[in-house]
Design a protein around this motif. Structure first.
Motif, PDB file in Angstrom:
ATOM      1  N   PHE A 298     -13.766 -10.516   6.459  1.00 54.06           N
ATOM      2  CA  PHE A 298     -12.995  -9.366   5.988  1.00 54.06           C
ATOM      3  C   PHE A 298     -11.968  -9.749   4.911  1.00 54.06           C
ATOM      4  O   PHE A 298     -11.189  -8.893   4.482  1.00 54.06           O
ATOM      5  CB  PHE A 298     -12.238  -8.712   7.157  1.00 54.06           C
ATOM      6  N   PHE A 299     -11.972 -10.999   4.497  1.00 54.40           N
ATOM      7  CA  PHE A 299     -10.909 -11.533   3.646  1.00 54.40           C
ATOM      8  C   PHE A 299     -10.543 -10.663   2.439  1.00 54.40           C
ATOM      9  O   PHE A 299      -9.357 -10.434   2.182  1.00 54.40           O
ATOM     10  CB  PHE A 299     -11.279 -12.955   3.188  1.00 54.40           C
ATOM     11  N   PRO A 300     -11.510 -10.160   1.644  1.00 56.44           N
ATOM     12  CA  PRO A 300     -11.112  -9.340   0.493  1.00 56.44           C
ATOM     13  C   PRO A 300     -10.259  -8.133   0.885  1.00 56.44           C
ATOM     14  O   PRO A 300      -9.233  -7.854   0.252  1.00 56.44           O
ATOM     15  CB  PRO A 300     -12.451  -8.910  -0.119  1.00 56.44           C
ATOM     16  N   CYS A 301     -10.660  -7.423   1.931  1.00 56.79           N
ATOM     17  CA  CYS A 301      -9.896  -6.246   2.365  1.00 56.79           C
ATOM     18  C   CYS A 301      -8.573  -6.641   2.998  1.00 56.79           C
ATOM     19  O   CYS A 301      -7.547  -5.978   2.789  1.00 56.79           O
ATOM     20  CB  CYS A 301     -10.722  -5.415   3.342  1.00 56.79           C
ATOM     21  N   LEU A 302      -8.575  -7.709   3.777  1.00 58.65           N
ATOM     22  CA  LEU A 302      -7.334  -8.168   4.401  1.00 58.65           C
ATOM     23  C   LEU A 302      -6.298  -8.525   3.350  1.00 58.65           C
ATOM     24  O   LEU A 302      -5.125  -8.135   3.445  1.00 58.65           O
ATOM     25  CB  LEU A 302      -7.612  -9.392   5.288  1.00 58.65           C
ATOM     26  N   LEU A 303      -6.736  -9.272   2.341  1.00 60.53           N
ATOM     27  CA  LEU A 303      -5.818  -9.697   1.285  1.00 60.53           C
ATOM     28  C   LEU A 303      -5.299  -8.507   0.490  1.00 60.53           C
ATOM     29  O   LEU A 303      -4.086  -8.386   0.246  1.00 60.53           O
ATOM     30  CB  LEU A 303      -6.537 -10.687   0.362  1.00 60.53           C
ATOM     31  N   LEU A 304      -6.200  -7.621   0.105  1.00 58.00           N
ATOM     32  CA  LEU A 304      -5.786  -6.476  -0.708  1.00 58.00           C
ATOM     33  C   LEU A 304      -4.919  -5.501   0.096  1.00 58.00           C
ATOM     34  O   LEU A 304      -4.000  -4.890  -0.447  1.00 58.00           O
ATOM     35  CB  LEU A 304      -7.024  -5.778  -1.267  1.00 58.00           C
ATOM     36  N   GLN A 305      -5.181  -5.369   1.394  1.00 54.22           N
ATOM     37  CA  GLN A 305      -4.323  -4.513   2.217  1.00 54.22           C
ATOM     38  C   GLN A 305      -2.932  -5.130   2.354  1.00 54.22           C
ATOM     39  O   GLN A 305      -1.921  -4.412   2.345  1.00 54.22           O
ATOM     40  CB  GLN A 305      -4.941  -4.297   3.601  1.00 54.22           C
ATOM     41  N   ALA A 306      -2.867  -6.456   2.477  1.00 57.67           N
ATOM     42  CA  ALA A 306      -1.571  -7.131   2.541  1.00 57.67           C
ATOM     43  C   ALA A 306      -0.805  -6.965   1.228  1.00 57.67           C
ATOM     44  O   ALA A 306       0.416  -6.768   1.228  1.00 57.67           O
ATOM     45  CB  ALA A 306      -1.762  -8.606   2.864  1.00 57.67           C
ATOM     46  N   CYS A 307      -1.525  -7.029   0.111  1.00 57.09           N
ATOM     47  CA  CYS A 307      -0.895  -6.814  -1.201  1.00 57.09           C
ATOM     48  C   CYS A 307      -0.349  -5.392  -1.304  1.00 57.09           C
ATOM     49  O   CYS A 307       0.762  -5.173  -1.812  1.00 57.09           O
ATOM     50  CB  CYS A 307      -1.901  -7.067  -2.319  1.00 57.09           C
ATOM     51  N   LEU A 308      -1.141  -4.427  -0.824  1.00 60.14           N
ATOM     52  CA  LEU A 308      -0.699  -3.030  -0.834  1.00 60.14           C
ATOM     53  C   LEU A 308       0.562  -2.861   0.018  1.00 60.14           C
ATOM     54  O   LEU A 308       1.512  -2.187  -0.392  1.00 60.14           O
ATOM     55  CB  LEU A 308      -1.820  -2.128  -0.313  1.00 60.14           C
ATOM     56  N   ALA A 309       0.560  -3.484   1.189  1.00 61.51           N
ATOM     57  CA  ALA A 309       1.728  -3.389   2.065  1.00 61.51           C
ATOM     58  C   ALA A 309       2.944  -4.056   1.432  1.00 61.51           C
ATOM     59  O   ALA A 309       4.079  -3.580   1.596  1.00 61.51           O
ATOM     60  CB  ALA A 309       1.415  -4.045   3.413  1.00 61.51           C
ATOM     61  N   GLN A 310       2.695  -5.138   0.696  1.00 58.87           N
ATOM     62  CA  GLN A 310       3.799  -5.828   0.031  1.00 58.87           C
ATOM     63  C   GLN A 310       4.422  -4.951  -1.053  1.00 58.87           C
ATOM     64  O   GLN A 310       5.642  -4.925  -1.230  1.00 58.87           O
ATOM     65  CB  GLN A 310       3.286  -7.146  -0.579  1.00 58.87           C
ATOM     66  N   ILE A 311       3.581  -4.221  -1.762  1.00 59.72           N
ATOM     67  CA  ILE A 311       4.059  -3.363  -2.847  1.00 59.72           C
ATOM     68  C   ILE A 311       4.775  -2.122  -2.312  1.00 59.72           C
ATOM     69  O   ILE A 311       5.830  -1.733  -2.804  1.00 59.72           O
ATOM     70  CB  ILE A 311       2.875  -2.949  -3.752  1.00 59.72           C
ATOM     71  N   THR A 312       4.182  -1.524  -1.286  1.00 59.99           N
ATOM     72  CA  THR A 312       4.728  -0.260  -0.771  1.00 59.99           C
ATOM     73  C   THR A 312       5.775  -0.451   0.318  1.00 59.99           C
ATOM     74  O   THR A 312       6.517   0.481   0.639  1.00 59.99           O
ATOM     75  CB  THR A 312       3.595   0.607  -0.205  1.00 59.99           C
ATOM     76  N   GLY A 313       5.796  -1.650   0.910  1.00 63.33           N
ATOM     77  CA  GLY A 313       6.730  -1.888   2.009  1.00 63.33           C
ATOM     78  C   GLY A 313       6.333  -1.200   3.293  1.00 63.33           C
ATOM     79  O   GLY A 313       7.167  -0.987   4.179  1.00 63.33           O
ATOM     80  N   SER A 314       5.053  -0.855   3.430  1.00 65.41           N
ATOM     81  CA  SER A 314       4.605  -0.098   4.604  1.00 65.41           C
ATOM     82  C   SER A 314       4.748  -0.888   5.895  1.00 65.41           C
ATOM     83  O   SER A 314       5.051  -0.330   6.953  1.00 65.41           O
ATOM     84  CB  SER A 314       3.154   0.346   4.421  1.00 65.41           C
ATOM     85  N   ASP A 315       4.529  -2.199   5.850  1.00 60.72           N
ATOM     86  CA  ASP A 315       4.669  -3.012   7.059  1.00 60.72           C
ATOM     87  C   ASP A 315       6.112  -3.019   7.558  1.00 60.72           C
ATOM     88  O   ASP A 315       6.369  -2.993   8.756  1.00 60.72           O
ATOM     89  CB  ASP A 315       4.210  -4.447   6.789  1.00 60.72           C
TER      90      ASP A 315
END
Length: 322
Positions: A298-315
């Motif tokens: 799942f690495f591509p999606c995991l990485l890109l979701q983490a990047c999205l969370a980093q940008i939006t601060g959702s986590d």
């Protein structure tokens, strides 16, 4: 931002576990996972993840825990591009060198892109993550022939730059400019010595039946080293791929060997990224093979979701609500 320093056994005990229990399934899944480098996709690995891998949500929990810094995420995005590109170039070269692996005219590269993309698109990751992951994977697939053709003409001459980072990582020395220059000089000398004096010296042994036996023997040896590699000297198949992949490729003039080894170099570069950003690497600390399968597949999606969370601060928002 606070970053955990290392995953302990106690920490792993509190995290969701995978569902793989059968000993034979563990062994086969481990071989499928590591024999072509853990972050390369291919049909047996995708099937193993479907049958035995941990859920996507568990994989994201592990991933995000160890990938909190912006620099680490950026470096992993760069490495993802290298991995996907070399992944499909390797499969393309396997299709060219070993036509018998094709089923109904469909080669490994085509089967992999279809199966892997389908799996990634079925994950519960955000739609925007899937919208970015799909073009990344497809781009690697569409340039596969060009990359495979450039393995010896261009790519192999870039190897010393990346190898130097990996060698310094393996000996666990702080990365400094002086040390990089020293190790790079030695690696460059070895590189051009091999190119000049050793290129093709094993080609005569690879023809006919003898070549088939040697290829099968190498695959069997790599399979042995792929079973629980972190318990073996030099991390098993990782050490063979990183240290001996490129000289073996030069001596046999086989792009498939070079591209196979490039997967382990790319994986080791993830380790370099983790060390330089002071975040713990995920793969060596996961609880079982189910989690390892999910993390790498799942690495591509995991990485890109983490990047999205980093940008939006959702986590961060989720932690506040919790």
């Amino acid at each position: 931002m606070a970053v955990s320093t290392r995953s302990s056994a106690k920490d792993e005990g509190t995290l969701p576990k995978g569902r793989i229990t059968n000993n034979l399934a563990v062994t086969l899944s481990g071989i499928f996972l590591y024999i072509c480098s853990p972050f390369f996709a291919h049909p047996p690995k995708v099937v193993a993840n479907i049958l035995c891998g941990a859920p996507y949500a568990d994989a994201y929990l592990h991933f995000r825990r160890d990938h909190q810094g912006t620099l680490n995420l950026f470096l992993h995005c760069c490495i993802l591009c290298l991995q996907v590109t070399c992944n499909f170039a390797f499969l393309e070269q396997v299709d060219v060198d070993f036509d018998v692996v094709k089923v109904a005219g469909v080669g490994l590269a085509t089967a992999t892109v279809a199966m892997w993309l389908a799996l990634l698109m079925l994950t519960p990751s955000p739609l925007v993550v899937k919208a970015v992951a799909a073009p990344v994977v497809l781009a690697g697939y569409y340039v596969r022939s060009s990359v495979a053709g450039a393995a010896f003409s261009h790519l192999i001459h870039l190897q010393p730059f990346l190898d130097t980072l990996v060698y310094i990582y393996f000996v666990k020395k702080p990365l400094t400019l002086a040390l990089y220059v020293l190790v790079f000089g030695i690696r460059l000398l070895l590189h051009y010595t091999a190119i000049t004096h050793a290129q093709g010296i094993l080609m005569s042994y690879l023809s006919g039946e003898n070549g088939v036996k040697l290829a099968l023997g190498f695959v069997a040896f790599a399979a042995f080293l792929s079973h629980k590699p972190f318990t073996k000297p030099a991390s098993g198949v990782f050490g063979i791929g990183v240290l001996f992949g490129w000289p073996l490729a030069v001596m046999t003039v086989k792009p498939v060997v070079f591209l196979w080894a490039s997967g382990f170099i790319a994986t080791a570069l993830q380790g370099v990224s983790h060390r330089e950003t002071k975040e713990p690497p995920t793969m060596p600390h996961l609880a079982n093979i189910s989690n390892e399968l999910a993390h790498s597949t799942f690495f591509p999606c995991l990485l890109l979701q983490a990047c999205l969370a980093q940008i939006t601060g959702s986590d961060k928002e989720k932690k506040k609500k919790a």
